[in-house]
Scaffold this motif. Structure first.
Motif, PDB file in Angstrom:
ATOM      1  N   ASN A  77       0.808  -0.923  -0.168  1.00 45.29           N
ATOM      2  CA  ASN A  77      -0.195   0.103  -0.004  1.00 45.29           C
ATOM      3  C   ASN A  77       0.910   1.303   0.054  1.00 45.29           C
ATOM      4  OD1 ASN A  77      -2.769  -1.076  -0.006  1.00 45.29           O
ATOM      5  ND2 ASN A  77      -2.097  -1.971   2.198  1.00 45.29           N
ATOM      6  N   ALA A  78       2.128   1.034   0.520  1.00 47.03           N
ATOM      7  CA  ALA A  78       3.155   2.316   0.371  1.00 47.03           C
ATOM      8  C   ALA A  78       3.214   2.808  -0.804  1.00 47.03           C
ATOM      9  CB  ALA A  78       4.156   2.156   1.251  1.00 47.03           C
ATOM     10  N   ALA A  79       3.212   1.902  -1.912  1.00 51.68           N
ATOM     11  CA  ALA A  79       3.585   2.258  -3.143  1.00 51.68           C
ATOM     12  C   ALA A  79       2.273   2.594  -4.063  1.00 51.68           C
ATOM     13  CB  ALA A  79       4.341   1.137  -3.625  1.00 51.68           C
ATOM     14  N   ALA A  80       0.934   2.740  -3.171  1.00 53.63           N
ATOM     15  CA  ALA A  80      -0.297   3.070  -3.947  1.00 53.63           C
ATOM     16  C   ALA A  80      -0.032   4.544  -5.006  1.00 53.63           C
ATOM     17  CB  ALA A  80      -1.410   3.205  -3.064  1.00 53.63           C
ATOM     18  N   GLY A  81       0.661   5.615  -4.316  1.00 52.07           N
ATOM     19  CA  GLY A  81       0.530   6.763  -5.171  1.00 52.07           C
ATOM     20  C   GLY A  81       1.490   6.674  -6.601  1.00 52.07           C
ATOM     21  N   ASP A  82       2.305   6.100  -6.183  1.00 53.39           N
ATOM     22  CA  ASP A  82       3.406   5.949  -7.490  1.00 53.39           C
ATOM     23  C   ASP A  82       2.638   5.046  -8.554  1.00 53.39           C
ATOM     24  OD1 ASP A  82       5.479   7.382  -6.700  1.00 53.39           O
ATOM     25  OD2 ASP A  82       6.915   5.976  -5.951  1.00 53.39           O
ATOM     26  N   LEU A  83       2.229   3.827  -8.126  1.00 52.10           N
ATOM     27  CA  LEU A  83       1.364   3.156  -8.693  1.00 52.10           C
ATOM     28  C   LEU A  83       0.323   3.746  -9.671  1.00 52.10           C
ATOM     29  CD1 LEU A  83       1.641  -0.229  -6.791  1.00 52.10           C
ATOM     30  CD2 LEU A  83       2.652   0.325  -8.988  1.00 52.10           C
ATOM     31  N   GLU A  84      -0.260   4.308  -8.849  1.00 50.76           N
ATOM     32  CA  GLU A  84      -1.782   5.114  -9.614  1.00 50.76           C
ATOM     33  C   GLU A  84      -1.375   6.358 -10.639  1.00 50.76           C
ATOM     34  OE1 GLU A  84      -5.768   7.271  -8.252  1.00 50.76           O
ATOM     35  OE2 GLU A  84      -4.608   6.256  -6.467  1.00 50.76           O
ATOM     36  N   SER A  85      -0.144   7.010 -10.286  1.00 51.81           N
ATOM     37  CA  SER A  85       0.041   7.898 -11.169  1.00 51.81           C
ATOM     38  C   SER A  85       0.669   7.305 -12.477  1.00 51.81           C
ATOM     39  CB  SER A  85       1.453   8.780 -10.681  1.00 51.81           C
ATOM     40  OG  SER A  85       2.546   7.999 -10.460  1.00 51.81           O
ATOM     41  N   ARG A 125      11.426   7.089 -10.810  1.00 48.67           N
ATOM     42  CA  ARG A 125      11.028   8.401 -11.561  1.00 48.67           C
ATOM     43  C   ARG A 125      12.035   9.482 -11.617  1.00 48.67           C
ATOM     44  NH1 ARG A 125       5.696  10.551 -11.293  1.00 48.67           N
ATOM     45  NH2 ARG A 125       5.402   9.309  -9.837  1.00 48.67           N
ATOM     46  N   SER A 126      12.299   9.711 -12.927  1.00 50.29           N
ATOM     47  CA  SER A 126      13.224  10.996 -13.143  1.00 50.29           C
ATOM     48  C   SER A 126      12.296  12.219 -13.293  1.00 50.29           C
ATOM     49  CB  SER A 126      14.328  10.658 -14.192  1.00 50.29           C
ATOM     50  OG  SER A 126      13.491  10.839 -15.430  1.00 50.29           O
ATOM     51  N   ASP A 148      10.969  11.293 -16.725  1.00 46.51           N
ATOM     52  CA  ASP A 148      10.642   9.648 -17.085  1.00 46.51           C
ATOM     53  C   ASP A 148      10.128   9.245 -16.067  1.00 46.51           C
ATOM     54  OD1 ASP A 148      11.381   9.832 -20.222  1.00 46.51           O
ATOM     55  OD2 ASP A 148      13.376   9.998 -19.414  1.00 46.51           O
ATOM     56  N   MET A 149       9.388   8.047 -16.187  1.00 53.95           N
ATOM     57  CA  MET A 149       8.905   6.956 -15.177  1.00 53.95           C
ATOM     58  C   MET A 149       9.387   5.792 -15.902  1.00 53.95           C
ATOM     59  SD  MET A 149       7.693   6.178 -12.134  1.00 53.95           S
ATOM     60  CE  MET A 149       6.136   6.629 -11.760  1.00 53.95           C
ATOM     61  N   TRP A 150      10.193   4.758 -15.107  1.00 53.60           N
ATOM     62  CA  TRP A 150      11.055   3.621 -15.633  1.00 53.60           C
ATOM     63  C   TRP A 150      10.148   2.616 -14.813  1.00 53.60           C
ATOM     64  CZ3 TRP A 150      14.583   3.520 -19.432  1.00 53.60           C
ATOM     65  CH2 TRP A 150      15.076   4.701 -19.954  1.00 53.60           C
TER      66      TRP A 150
END
Length: 90
Positions: free
Chosen positions: A11-19, A69-70, A73-75
């Motif tokens: 769940n801690a990665a939810a924001g990055d995954l949703e973006s 994330r750079s 870009d998002m890798w």
């Protein structure tokens, strides 16, 4: 005394995954390429302390997914997943 783990749940990665995917991915399920365990991404072990986010299998600790994330870009590397199944909004 129980040592504190050095990871959070997925769940801690939810924001990055949703973006990246444009939807809540914590209920998406996948299968570990290493051990075959099936799990929701919310159940994975999330490591956020490096230059990106790493999700590891709670069964074998294999790397399932890496995101970095750079500025431009998002890798994404999801080679540790045999498949990723996303629920369709109802």
């Amino acid at each position: 005394m129980t040592p504190t783990p050095d990871f959070l749940d997925g769940n801690a990665a939810a924001g990055d995954l949703e973006s990246l995917f444009g939807t809540d991915m914590t209920m998406a399920s996948g299968q570990c390429h290493g051990c075959g365990r099936q799990m929701m991404l919310a159940e994975t072990h999330a490591y956020l302390g490096g230059p990106g986010t790493v999700l590891r299998c709670p069964g074998c600790d294999g790397v399932l997914l890496r995101m970095v994330r750079s500025a431009h870009d998002m890798w994404l590397d999801a080679s540790g997943l045999d498949h990723l199944r996303l629920p369709v909004p109802g």
